[in-house]
Design a protein around this motif. Sequence first.
Motif, short mmCIF file in Angstrom:
data_model
loop_
_atom_site.label_atom_id
_atom_site.label_comp_id
_atom_site.label_asym_id
_atom_site.label_seq_id
_atom_site.Cartn_x
_atom_site.Cartn_y
_atom_site.Cartn_z
N VAL A 47 -10.51 -36.13 24.84
CA VAL A 47 -10.82 -36.29 23.52
C VAL A 47 -12.02 -37.00 23.21
N MET A 48 -12.20 -37.98 23.79
CA MET A 48 -13.51 -38.88 23.25
C MET A 48 -14.79 -38.04 23.32
N SER A 49 -14.80 -36.99 24.44
CA SER A 49 -16.05 -36.11 24.58
C SER A 49 -16.15 -35.31 23.26
N VAL A 50 -15.15 -34.85 22.84
CA VAL A 50 -15.24 -34.05 21.55
C VAL A 50 -15.45 -34.91 20.42
N ILE A 51 -14.80 -36.00 20.32
CA ILE A 51 -15.32 -36.83 19.04
C ILE A 51 -16.56 -37.38 19.13
N ALA A 52 -17.18 -37.45 20.35
CA ALA A 52 -18.61 -37.90 20.33
C ALA A 52 -19.63 -36.82 20.16
N ASP A 53 -19.30 -35.43 20.25
CA ASP A 53 -20.18 -34.50 19.99
C ASP A 53 -20.21 -34.21 18.54
N PHE A 54 -21.17 -34.88 17.84
CA PHE A 54 -21.40 -34.82 16.59
C PHE A 54 -21.99 -33.50 16.00
N ALA A 55 -22.84 -32.87 16.90
CA ALA A 55 -23.45 -31.56 16.62
C ALA A 55 -22.62 -30.46 16.35
N ARG A 56 -21.33 -30.75 16.91
CA ARG A 56 -20.30 -29.78 16.94
C ARG A 56 -19.35 -29.80 15.84
N TYR A 57 -19.30 -31.00 15.12
CA TYR A 57 -18.36 -31.40 14.00
C TYR A 57 -18.18 -30.25 13.13
N PRO A 58 -19.32 -29.47 12.65
CA PRO A 58 -19.05 -28.35 11.69
C PRO A 58 -18.13 -27.23 12.14
N GLU A 59 -18.16 -26.99 13.70
CA GLU A 59 -17.21 -25.88 14.05
C GLU A 59 -15.92 -26.32 13.98
N TRP A 60 -15.23 -27.58 13.91
CA TRP A 60 -13.86 -27.91 14.15
C TRP A 60 -13.54 -28.77 12.71
N THR A 61 -14.16 -29.66 12.39
CA THR A 61 -13.84 -30.54 11.15
C THR A 61 -13.39 -29.94 9.72
N GLY A 62 -13.97 -28.94 9.45
CA GLY A 62 -13.54 -28.26 7.74
C GLY A 62 -14.51 -29.04 6.98
N GLU A 63 -14.44 -30.30 6.85
CA GLU A 63 -15.17 -31.04 5.94
C GLU A 63 -16.46 -31.45 6.06
N VAL A 64 -17.00 -31.66 7.33
CA VAL A 64 -18.18 -31.75 7.60
C VAL A 64 -19.02 -30.50 7.62
N LYS A 65 -19.86 -30.32 7.05
CA LYS A 65 -20.91 -28.92 6.89
C LYS A 65 -22.16 -29.19 7.81
N GLU A 66 -22.62 -30.66 7.74
CA GLU A 66 -23.91 -30.80 8.67
C GLU A 66 -23.67 -32.14 9.51
N ALA A 67 -24.27 -32.30 10.70
CA ALA A 67 -24.19 -33.66 11.38
C ALA A 67 -25.39 -33.65 12.03
N GLU A 68 -26.02 -34.80 11.91
CA GLU A 68 -27.16 -35.03 12.80
C GLU A 68 -27.35 -36.50 13.03
N VAL A 69 -27.50 -36.51 14.33
CA VAL A 69 -27.54 -38.26 15.12
C VAL A 69 -29.13 -38.60 15.04
N LEU A 70 -28.93 -39.80 14.08
CA LEU A 70 -30.41 -40.43 13.70
C LEU A 70 -30.66 -41.23 14.83
N GLU A 71 -29.82 -42.02 15.45
CA GLU A 71 -30.15 -42.95 16.47
C GLU A 71 -29.02 -43.06 17.54
N ALA A 72 -29.22 -43.57 18.72
CA ALA A 72 -28.27 -43.50 19.91
C ALA A 72 -28.47 -44.90 20.45
N ASP A 73 -27.30 -45.47 21.21
CA ASP A 73 -27.30 -46.60 21.64
C ASP A 73 -27.74 -46.56 23.03
N ASP A 74 -27.89 -47.67 23.98
CA ASP A 74 -28.44 -47.68 25.42
C ASP A 74 -27.50 -46.74 26.13
N ALA A 75 -26.32 -46.46 25.74
CA ALA A 75 -25.63 -45.35 26.84
C ALA A 75 -25.91 -44.06 26.38
#
Length: 147
Positions: free
Chosen positions: A18-46
Amino acid sequence: MAEHTSSSITIEAAPADVMSVIADFARYPEWTGEVKEAEVLEADDAGRASKVRLLLDAGAIRDDHTLAYTWTGEDEVSWTLVKSQMLRSLDGSYLLKPLGSGDRTEVTYQLTVDVKIPMLGMIKRKAEKVIIDRALDGLKKRVESGA
């Protein structure tokens, strides 16, 4: 203090799946409905997203905003608003709880939205509820389909 809206759903998958789907922001437009675009701007050390730009179209709420994400262990992620055109605040979280032998997960989504334009509290909470319910339904379908 702002009121929040929350809801839970059971997903037939392990919390890590479940968390792997939540963490995959690039694919949010495929399943969330409301999110039309998602772009990761920064990532943490992990390597997990720590700042994400989202283009949202949720009917009454349409916005281009940036959220800061905080990951707590492997079973919780929360976010807070960094910048927005129409939102004053957007705070939320997903909390995952394994059920039974760990192949089922209870997902609780909590959300607090405050818009810059005047909006009745009842209407705002209804919008929060719609966003949460659609997100949980979309997440369940996405995870259980194995996509």
